[in-house]
Structure formats: structure tokens, C-alpha cells
Design a protein around this motif. Structure first.
Motif, mmCIF file in Angstrom:
data_model
loop_
_atom_site.group_PDB
_atom_site.id
_atom_site.type_symbol
_atom_site.label_atom_id
_atom_site.label_comp_id
_atom_site.label_asym_id
_atom_site.label_seq_id
_atom_site.Cartn_x
_atom_site.Cartn_y
_atom_site.Cartn_z
ATOM 1 N N LYS A 93 96.757 -43.969 12.262
ATOM 2 C CA LYS A 93 98.108 -44.174 11.811
ATOM 3 C C LYS A 93 99.039 -43.330 12.378
ATOM 4 C CE LYS A 93 97.313 -43.553 7.216
ATOM 5 N NZ LYS A 93 97.614 -43.429 5.741
ATOM 6 N N GLY A 94 98.566 -42.061 12.898
ATOM 7 C CA GLY A 94 99.317 -41.023 13.596
ATOM 8 C C GLY A 94 99.837 -41.781 14.915
ATOM 9 N N TYR A 95 98.822 -42.455 15.641
ATOM 10 C CA TYR A 95 99.145 -42.757 16.888
ATOM 11 C C TYR A 95 100.002 -44.074 16.838
ATOM 12 C CZ TYR A 95 96.881 -39.644 20.367
ATOM 13 O OH TYR A 95 96.652 -38.495 20.756
ATOM 14 N N THR A 96 99.963 -44.950 15.765
ATOM 15 C CA THR A 96 100.798 -46.148 15.503
ATOM 16 C C THR A 96 102.570 -45.305 15.550
ATOM 17 O OG1 THR A 96 99.082 -47.289 14.427
ATOM 18 C CG2 THR A 96 101.453 -48.001 14.172
ATOM 19 N N LEU A 97 102.422 -44.376 14.675
ATOM 20 C CA LEU A 97 103.768 -43.589 14.480
ATOM 21 C C LEU A 97 104.251 -43.351 15.955
ATOM 22 C CD1 LEU A 97 105.685 -42.757 12.009
ATOM 23 C CD2 LEU A 97 104.772 -40.563 12.489
ATOM 24 N N ILE A 98 103.562 -42.364 16.658
ATOM 25 C CA ILE A 98 103.890 -41.938 17.840
ATOM 26 C C ILE A 98 104.426 -43.238 18.918
ATOM 27 C CG2 ILE A 98 102.713 -40.959 20.014
ATOM 28 C CD1 ILE A 98 101.544 -38.797 18.315
ATOM 29 N N ARG A 99 103.529 -44.239 18.966
ATOM 30 C CA ARG A 99 103.968 -45.415 19.972
ATOM 31 C C ARG A 99 105.332 -45.656 19.336
ATOM 32 N NH1 ARG A 99 98.581 -46.272 19.681
ATOM 33 N NH2 ARG A 99 98.695 -47.736 17.846
ATOM 34 N N HIS A 100 105.586 -45.777 17.990
ATOM 35 C CA HIS A 100 107.044 -46.207 17.590
ATOM 36 C C HIS A 100 108.176 -45.140 17.941
ATOM 37 C CE1 HIS A 100 109.863 -47.609 14.760
ATOM 38 N NE2 HIS A 100 110.127 -46.367 14.557
ATOM 39 N N TYR A 101 107.870 -43.987 17.523
ATOM 40 C CA TYR A 101 108.844 -43.027 18.270
ATOM 41 C C TYR A 101 108.997 -42.817 19.757
ATOM 42 C CZ TYR A 101 110.177 -42.130 13.204
ATOM 43 O OH TYR A 101 110.433 -42.068 12.130
ATOM 44 N N LEU A 102 107.995 -42.988 20.435
ATOM 45 C CA LEU A 102 108.137 -42.950 21.934
ATOM 46 C C LEU A 102 109.091 -43.882 22.481
ATOM 47 C CD1 LEU A 102 104.336 -42.989 23.596
ATOM 48 C CD2 LEU A 102 106.235 -41.510 24.281
ATOM 49 N N GLU A 103 109.030 -44.959 21.973
ATOM 50 C CA GLU A 103 110.167 -46.167 22.355
ATOM 51 C C GLU A 103 111.533 -45.586 22.144
ATOM 52 O OE1 GLU A 103 109.228 -48.061 24.538
ATOM 53 O OE2 GLU A 103 107.179 -47.382 24.487
ATOM 54 N N ARG A 160 115.300 -42.333 29.588
ATOM 55 C CA ARG A 160 114.173 -43.147 30.239
ATOM 56 C C ARG A 160 113.055 -42.177 30.948
ATOM 57 N NH1 ARG A 160 115.481 -47.119 33.996
ATOM 58 N NH2 ARG A 160 116.323 -48.940 33.160
ATOM 59 N N THR A 161 113.832 -41.201 31.745
ATOM 60 C CA THR A 161 112.992 -40.231 32.309
ATOM 61 C C THR A 161 112.104 -39.542 31.581
ATOM 62 O OG1 THR A 161 114.863 -40.057 33.793
ATOM 63 C CG2 THR A 161 113.072 -38.545 34.314
ATOM 64 N N LEU A 162 112.559 -38.979 30.265
ATOM 65 C CA LEU A 162 112.165 -38.133 29.359
ATOM 66 C C LEU A 162 110.723 -38.888 28.664
ATOM 67 C CD1 LEU A 162 112.184 -35.311 28.180
ATOM 68 C CD2 LEU A 162 114.035 -36.045 26.641
ATOM 69 N N ARG A 163 111.309 -40.306 28.481
ATOM 70 C CA ARG A 163 110.494 -41.084 27.847
ATOM 71 C C ARG A 163 109.285 -41.151 28.624
ATOM 72 N NH1 ARG A 163 112.283 -46.553 27.705
ATOM 73 N NH2 ARG A 163 113.873 -45.848 27.031
#
Ligand code: SAM
Ligand code: SF4
Length: 457
Positions: A420-430, A435-438
Motif C-alpha cells: 500500500k505504501g509503495y502504491t502511494l509513493i508511486r502516485h506522489y512521485l508522478e 522533471r529533474t527532481l522527479r
């Protein structure tokens, strides 16, 4: 002559002159709040007097929006560490009060401090707030400084504590200099109540000196401590007065030092062992949430802290209207982590383990953070204000929350929460706009998965 921080008459005048306001006036104040530059004391007066349910809903919406704009979706966690309950003061509300002869008092030895710190590290925390009673003989500044150093030095295979915030009684310039040298994060000191008469009535001992308390922030600042935390113990006096006074105090600090409060805490009185004090000004849940929302828009750049004094449902609501930092899985007993015997400073309402609190908030889309980057990169005081005031701090908060939450997921979770945590991380990463910081955040995430730790921007 010392400058007056709080003008009680002026606050009372504002409170009575703002008793009624048209819907347009309130809408105009809420529109101004969206500029994220704060509000005048008079505008805050109109809000504390606000009763209309539809406008109150708008207030909550505005506060949630402002928190989101400044700090984003992240919620920073910490744990308190109670080190010594020796105390020469008789504060009417606190179980550590000097006349509580039934309390078997103790100050932790350096070994015990290390052991307690290791326990907190193994829960997943990276920040500690240390708490002491006031006793110049049994817990003087050298003891406090040694305790802080020992906390920073403690480690386990799960890591170390990266930021130590401190909550100790008002003290001297010389002592504050020692605290600064010990590399503290935020220095928190609660005024408890800004109402002088009530303050003097509820305290005995050195802390009963209202002027010593309210002038302490100036001494701390002079000593180089530029991350200051304000707070009121809600329930001692009329919350409306306290909110106006808190905002006045924040504006005073900004004007005088060019640095407003790094944090504002909102502790609410809780029953405590041996305490017979009954609050005449009990703050209802509805008013408590309202005051959080008002403070959030009145002092938009400040971090706002809620503790486990509050129940899980209240905390959950508070997170959506302005709170940006919270304690979790706390123990308010000296040396109490990992022990059965508990003699707490006050009753705790939210006793859930950290994992449960985290699991709960991520369901609501909040991003748990254990970030300590600003303080370690020198983004404190005026520098921090320069970034947080225009609403730029979330540029750092989001990637740093992602990285520290990923560390937590790697080191402390399995199965369900991990996924669940990594799903949230992937969501906020985007959602990282730059772009460079991402891209750099993604790289660092991969490094964390491979075992690297303590990566931040
Ligand atoms: N001894 C220091 C002082 O008084 O500033 C700092 C530590 S004290 C343990 C931290 C805070 O706990 C106090 O400033 C007070 O606001 C809060 N506190 C004390 N008794 C409380 C109670 N019964 N309910 C809620 N908070 C309480
Ligand atoms: Fe002592 Fe602080 Fe408790 Fe007052 S609030 S009795 S100063 S520990």
C-alpha cells in the motif's frame, strides 16, 4: 524597557468588536487567506466569533487548501522522550507538579536514555522531542545537553535519530547557547496561557513569572536558536483570547526577528494523575478543530503539531484542516518505552502503534514523512521562512517524504502495508512537478531499495 508582546486590552477589544460579521466579510477574509500571507488580528477575531455552519465548512476547506499549498500532503511524525520528572514548579494542570509527593520521581541515566532512544529508533522514528521538568539541581542544562548528545549518538541496525527537538522550561541566554551548541532542532516552549492573571494563578515556582516565560523566545533567538515553537495549553483560559494572542505573538516575532514560529502546538488539557484542576474553559471538539483551522490560515507558513493527547478520530480530522506534524506511539512516562509500569504526565487518547497510525493515514492519501532535511541543510530560521512563506517548502517536502517513507517501508513493514505504501509513493512521485527532481527522487528510491539510507534534498 521591555517591549510588550501581548496587549490584553487590545485583544479583548478586537474580540468584542468582531462579534458579528456579514457573510461577505467572512468570504473576503477567506479569499485573503488563499493568498497565503496570513491574516490580521482583527480578521482572526471575525473567524473565532464565526458560528454559521456553511461558512465554517468554508473555513475548514480553506484551511485544508492552505496546508496543502504550503506543505503538501505530507505529515511528519515524531516521538516524545520524557527524560526527567523532577520539577520545582507547581503547575496546576501537570502531574509532575512539585507538591505531588506520591510520584516516585526519576531522571534517566545516560544508559537508560540510550536504551529508550534505541527503542524509539526500532519503532521507525527519526525525530525525538525531549521533555524535562524544571529542576536546576537535578536536571540542569549540562544534564539536558548530555542527554541530547546521547540521543544523537545512539544507534541500532535500523539507524539513528536525526533531529532532536527540545521542550524545556524558560531559561537563561547562557543555557540557550549551550542548547544551540548541542545542535537542537526546534526549541518548543508553550506559553500555556497568554492571560496573565490566569497564568499567575495556575503556576507556582520560577515558572509563575509570566515575563520570564514570554521573554524566553527572545533569549533563545539571541543565543542563535532560530527554530522556535509556540503553543498554548487549551483549556486554561478562553480559547478565543488564546488564538488571538498566539497570532499576535507570531506577528511580534516576525516583526522583531524576521522569523515567525517554526511550529505552533495545540495541546488540550487532559486529566492527569494527582491533578485536581478542572478546566473552567474546556474546549469542545468542534471549537478545537475550528481553532486549528483558524491558526493554519492566520499563520500559514508555520508547522502545526498535534499530539497523542487527542483521540484518533479528532487527529484524523485535524490532519485534513491544517496539522502538518504529529507524535505517534508516544509514551509520557519517564523511561516508559518498552515497559509495563506507566506513570504518565497526562492521559493519552491515541495509543495506537506507529504502523497502525500510518496505515490509517495513507488510506486518506496522506504521505507519512520522517524527514529531517531542512534542519540538516541549514534551512532554518530566516532561510526556512524565505522558502515556506511563498509556499515553496513542499518542493522539498514531497521528495523527502517519499524517500523517508520508503526507508520506513523497507525497514519496518511487510506484506500489506509495504504494498500500500509503495502504491502511494508511486502516485506522489508522478506529482513532483520538476522533471529533474522527479528523476533524481526515482534514482534515490532505487538506491534505498538496494540498502542505502539517509538520502535527502
Ligand atoms: N517542563 C517544561 C515546561 O513546563 O515548559 C516542558 C515539558 S512539559 C513536560 C510539556 C508540556 O506539557 C507543558 O508545557 C504543558 O503544556 C503540557 N502539559 C502539562 N500537563 C498537561 C495535561 N494535564 N494535559 C495536557 N498537556 C499537559
Ligand atoms: Fe514542571 Fe513543566 Fe509539569 Fe510545570 S508543566 S509541573 S514545569 S514539568
Amino acid at each position: 524597557m521591555q517591549q510588550r508582546v501581548i496587549n490584553e486590552k487590545a485583544i479583548r477589544d478586537v474580540l468584542s468588536s468582531t462579534r458579528s460579521a456579514s457573510s461577505q466579510t467572512i468570504q473576503a477574509i477567506l479569499a485573503k487567506a488563499r493568498e497565503k500571507k496570513g491574516l490580521s488580528v482583527k480578521e482572526v477575531g471575525f473567524l473565532v466569533n464565526l458560528k454559521d455552519p456553511a461558512l465554517l465548512r468554508k473555513l475548514f476547506e480553506t484551511a485544508g487548501w492552505v496546508k496543502d499549498q504550503i506543505y503538501g500532503e505530507r505529515l511528519v511524525f515524531f516521538a516524545p522522550l520524557y527524560i526527567s520528572d523532577f520539577c520545582v514548579n507547581d503547575c496546576a494542570y501537570c502531574s509532575f507538579h512539585a507538591s505531588n509527593t506520591g510520584l516516585a520521581r526519576r531522571g534517566l541515566t545516560m544508559r537508560e536514555i540510550e536504551e529508550q532512544t534505541r527503542h524509539i529508533i526500532n519503532m521507525g522514528h527519526k525525530r525525538i522531542l525531549v521533555e524535562f521538568g524544571e529542576d536546576p539541581a537535578k536536571s540542569n542544562i549540562d544534564y539536558v545537553v548530555s542527554a541530547i548528545r546521547r540521543i544523537y549518538a545512539a544507534s541500532t541496525p535500523k539507524g539513528t535519530i536525526r533531529r532532536v527537538n527540545v521542550n524545556i522550561a524558560a531559561t537563561t541566554l547562557k543555557d540557550y547557547k549551550k542548547l544551540k551548541q548541542a545542535k537542537i532542532g526546534t526549541y518548543q516552549l508553550f506559553q500555556e496561557t497568554y492571560h496573565r492573571w490566569t497564568y499567575e494563578r495556575l503556576h507556582r515556582g520560577p515558572k509563575a513569572d509570566y515575563d520570564r516565560q514570554i521573554s524566553a523566545y527572545g533569549r533563545a533567538f539571541k543565543a542563535g536558536i532560530d527554530d522556535l515553537g509556540l503553543g498554548v495549553l487549551f483549556g486554561l483560559y478562553d480559547w478565543r483570547f488564546e488564538v488571538l494572542a498566539l497570532v499576535s505573538h507570531a506577528q511580534y516575532l516576525e516583526k522583531k526577528y524576521n522569523v515567525g514560529p517554526h511550529t505552533i502546538s495545540v495541546p488540550r488539557f487532559q486529566p492527569a494523575p494527582s491533578v485536581t484542576f478542572k478546566p473552567e474553559y474546556k474546549v469542545s471538539d468542534a471549537d478545537f478543530l475550528k481553532l486549528i483551522a483558524i491558526l493554519r490560515i492566520a499563520v500559514p507558513y508555520t508547522g502545526m503539531i498535534i499530539s497523542t493527547r487527542e483521540s484518533a478520530p479528532i487527529r484524523k480530522k485535524a490532519f485534513t484542516i491544517g496539522i502538518s506534524q504529529a507524535s505517534a506511539a508516544s509514551c509520557t512516562t519517564i523511561g516508559g518505552y518498552g515497559k509495563k509500569r506507566k506513570e504518565p504526565q497526562f492521559i493519552i487518547q491515541d495509543e495506537r502503534p506507529l504502523e497502525e497510525v500510518i496505515s490509517d493515514i495513507i488510506e486518506k492519501g496522506f504521505l507519512p514523512s520522517f524527514c529531517t532535511a531542512c534542519y540538516r541543510l541549514g534551512r532554518t530560521g530566516e532561510v526556512f521562512m524565505g522558502i515556506s512563506k511563498p509556499g515553496d517548502i513542499h518542493t522539498f517536502c514531497r521528495p523527502n517524504a517519499i524517500l523517508t517513507f520508503a526507508e520506513y517501508l523497507q525497514d519496518f513493514t511487510k506484506n500489506g502495508l509495504y504494498e500500500k505504501g509503495y502504491t502511494l509513493i508511486r502516485h506522489y512521485l508522478e506529482k513532483i512537478e520538476n522533471r529533474t527532481l522527479r528523476a533524481r527522487t526515482k534514482e534515490k528510491l532505487e538506491e534505498i531499495k538496494k540498502g542505502k539510507r539517509d538520502l535527502y534534498f
